[in-house]
Write an enzyme that holds these catalytic residues in place. Structure first.
Site, PDB file in Angstrom:
ATOM      1  N   ILE A  40    -109.505 -40.008   0.911  1.00 48.03           N
ATOM      2  CA  ILE A  40    -108.804 -40.551   2.074  1.00 48.03           C
ATOM      3  C   ILE A  40    -109.703 -40.403   3.288  1.00 48.03           C
ATOM      4  O   ILE A  40    -110.342 -39.366   3.473  1.00 48.03           O
ATOM      5  CB  ILE A  40    -107.474 -39.806   2.298  1.00 48.03           C
ATOM      6  N   GLU A  41    -109.751 -41.444   4.108  1.00 50.53           N
ATOM      7  CA  GLU A  41    -110.521 -41.404   5.348  1.00 50.53           C
ATOM      8  C   GLU A  41    -109.556 -41.543   6.519  1.00 50.53           C
ATOM      9  O   GLU A  41    -108.708 -42.420   6.534  1.00 50.53           O
ATOM     10  CB  GLU A  41    -111.524 -42.556   5.414  1.00 50.53           C
ATOM     11  N   ILE A  42    -109.706 -40.658   7.482  1.00 49.29           N
ATOM     12  CA  ILE A  42    -108.975 -40.749   8.740  1.00 49.29           C
ATOM     13  C   ILE A  42    -110.040 -40.958   9.812  1.00 49.29           C
ATOM     14  O   ILE A  42    -111.041 -40.247   9.846  1.00 49.29           O
ATOM     15  CB  ILE A  42    -108.187 -39.453   9.043  1.00 49.29           C
TER      16      ILE A  42
END
Length: 81
Positions: A40-42
């Site tokens: 997951i990339e934020i």
């Protein structure tokens, strides 16, 4: 970003930080894996201007930051017409 990072630390979730720059525009990123192993990339992607293909207007990715004139000036500095 700081709130997300703090929460990941509280949950003892390993993550990686990155900062990328292109044309004077900086984007901060956090990467971590969900329980199924998916990454997951934020990011604070509202810093990235979006150039529409058919209009003269420039829109930001963010619903909270719609200062169009500043974005147009940034893009004109990067890609003079």
């Amino acid at each position: 970003m700081a709130a997300v990072e703090k929460r990941l630390q509280q949950m003892k979730i390993e993550y990686m930080k990155s900062r990328v720059e292109e044309g004077g525009i900086y984007v901060d990123q956090l990467f971590f894996h969900d329980p199924d192993g998916m990454m997951i990339e934020i990011c604070n992607c509202d810093n990235i201007p979006v150039v529409p293909l058919s209009e003269d207007k420039v829109w930001s990715c963010s619903l909270f930051n719609c200062n169009i004139q500043n974005r147009q000036q940034q893009i004109q500095q990067i890609m003079p017409i």
